[in-house]
Structure formats: structure tokens, C-alpha cells
Scaffold this active site. Structure first.
Site, PDB file in Angstrom:
ATOM      1  CB  SER A  75      -0.973  -0.049   1.180  1.00  0.00           C
ATOM      2  OG  SER A  75      -2.068   0.808   0.962  1.00  0.00           O
TER       3      SER A  75
ATOM      4  CG  ASP B 167      -4.342  -1.921  -0.060  1.00  0.00           C
ATOM      5  OD1 ASP B 167      -3.137  -2.186   0.007  1.00  0.00           O
ATOM      6  OD2 ASP B 167      -4.937  -1.237   0.789  1.00  0.00           O
TER       7      ASP B 167
END
Length: 295
Positions: free
Chosen positions: A26, A141
Site C-alpha cells: 500500500s 491493495d
């Protein structure tokens, strides 16, 4: 919250700790990519401090495609301004980042290929940003499968891993900072409402009914809106995954900056968040050197 990585990197640089490889998930993949590309913590801090909430209005465009709240295109353009068309193999320090295949649920680790495409796939928060198509996969993600990729750093060759966990803790009391610390989305909400003052009343009424992230009630508290539900759901998942993953990884030292009450678009609090990363590892100085001396 991930901006606190910069403070940790600044402290490590001051202590002359040599970083031999970097793995990120991320926003950790974005900070890690910048570090691996040769950016100093001071340069990264300068970039972070230069981003104002009004700048984010340009980058965060609402998506009307149905798969996410915001578009990613303009953020990708910003990342390319900083990193160009580098590939992962072009970086000064060995680097890898983690993403999630939305169809199979597999953990996808990027060791090569276009750098910005890889970190975009690693950072596409489910429901907030659209999935990134990479070759024949749709990717989201990496926090969904490996929020703090200690094992990936080991696979890159690290003997000891310094992990930075910036996931929001579960069941954390929601803290209100007050007017001077209002979040980006709250400011964006006010900005849009001001622009709608001259619009037909039915348009303004429709906007007020939208479940936008971070919209406030008139009272002192507010219900969870769409973005809160998404973010809190991911926090539950990632905290449980990390609890298992950290047991499986090799020797590691975990730093958990106290940034849990910051929301995902609080970039106008960048200085505070970066400093919290620095202060947290500095408070663990003795434990950190004990860890190094063990190996």
C-alpha cells in the site's frame, strides 16, 4: 498514516543503519519505492509537506464507474512525475511490493516490471480506488493479504527485518482533533457545498444525501459512512492477517507509530505524522540496538 515511514527512515539514516532491501504494501510500497529510487527521507518529507488539501482536490476525482469512490489516474500521473518510467530492476536498492488478485485472492509480489504500475496495484484500496489491470490480472491493495510484508523482505535476502505497522488498530476510540486538524475530506465537503450554493436546490439536496467519505452530521459525532465501512473492514482483516504473518516471518523488529486516529486523506497533517514515526523508533532505541546486537 503511512507517511510515518518517512520519520522511521530519517531516524535510521541518522543512525547510519544500512538498508539492503525494501518490501512494501500500500502506501508503504510508495514510500519504499521512493527510498529505493534514491530519494532521501528529507526529500520525501519535502514532497509530503508540499501537498495541501487543495492539491488533493486535483488528484482525487470522484469515480462514476461504479467500482470505486475515487479514480486513480491523476495519482498515477503524480507518481510518474516523481519516479518516471523506471522498472523495479532499475532501482538503487532491491525492492518488492505486494498486491492482491481480486479474482483468485492470491498474494501477488512484484519483483520486476514497471514500478509505478506495481505500486499502483499495491495501493488500490478496495472500494476506494478501482482495481488495477496488470497483464491478465485485476489487482487491489496488498493490505488484504500481507499488510506488513516481513516475509517478502526475507525473500529479498534480509537477515533482519525492520517492520513498520501503520494499520489502524481495532476498536480504537475515534478522536476528534478540532477545527485546526480537520481532515481533507471534511474540507473537500465544505468546498463542494460552497460551490453548490448557486446550484439548483435539488442538486444541493442530492449532494447532502450522498454517502461520501467523512461527511459530518451537525452533531459532535457521525455515523460510519461508506469510506469508514470500507476502511474499518480492511483494518479488521489486516490486523488479523498481520498477527499470523509476524509469527511466520524470520527475525524482525516491529515499529508501530501512534497514528491510528489519522484518516487516509489527512495529508495536511503530514508533518505531525512523519514526526510520530521518528519519535516512535527513537523511543525504542535501546530495544532496537539490542535487536541488532543479537545478530
Amino acid at each position: 498514516r503511512g507517511l510515518s515511514h518517512i520519520g522511521v527512515l530519517r531516524w535510521l539514516r541518522e543512525q547510519d543503519v544500512e538498508i539492503s532491501c525494501i518490501a512494501g504494501t500500500s502506501i508503504g510500497s510508495i514510500i519504499g519505492a521512493l527510498a529505493a529510487a534514491g530519494y532521501t527521507p528529507e526529500q520525501m518529507e519535502e514532497i509530503a509537506l508540499s501537498i495541501k488539501w487543495t492539491d488533493l482536490v486535483r488528484y482525487l476525482r470522484f469515480s462514476f464507474g461504479g467500482s470505486s469512490i475515487f479514480e486513480w489516474k491523476r495519482i498515477e500521473e503524480f507518481l510518474r512525475e516523481q519516479l518516471g518510467d523506471r522498472t523495479i530492476k532499475d532501482l538503487d536498492i532491491p525492492f518488492a511490493c505486494v498486491s492482491t488478485d481480486i479474482d483468485s485472492g492470491e498474494e501477488i509480489v512484484f519483483h520486476e516490471g514497471d514500478l509505478v504500475s506495481a505500486i499502483s496495484a499495491s495501493s488500490a484500496i478496495a472500494g476506494v480506488f478501482p482495481p488495477v489491470r496488470y497483464e491478465d490480472r485485476l489487482l487491489l491493495d496488498g493490505e488484504l493479504v500481507n499488510p506488513v510484508p516481513l516475509d517478502v523482505a526475507c525473500d529479498l535476502g534480509a537477515d533482519m527485518v525492520i517492520g513498520v505497522n501503520v494499520c489502524r488498530p481495532l476498536y480504537m476510540k475515534r478522536v476528534s482533533h478540532g477545527e485546526e486538524h480537520r481532515s481533507f475530506v471534511a474540507k473537500l465537503d465544505d468546498w463542494v457545498k460552497t460551490g453548490l450554493e448557486k446550484a439548483p436546490k435539488r442538486v444541493a439536496d442530492l449532494y447532502d444525501k450522498l454517502p461520501l467519505p467523512g461527511k459530518h452530521d451537525s452533531g459532535t459525532s457521525r455515523p460510519r459512512m461508506l469510506y469508514d465501512v470500507v476502511a474499518d473492514s480492511i483494518s479488521i482483516l489486516s490486523s488479523k492477517i498481520f498477527a499470523v504473518k509476524r509469527l511466520e516471518a524470520g527475525p524482525h523488529f516491529i515499529i508501530e507509530p501512534r497514528v491510528g486516529w489519522y484518516r487516509s486523506f489527512d495529508f495536511d497533517n503530514a508533518g505531525e505524522i512523519i514526526n510520530l514515526g521518528y519519535l516512535e523508533i527513537d523511543s525504542l532505541r535501546d530495544e532496537f540496538y539490542d535487536f541488532l546486537n543479537l545478530w
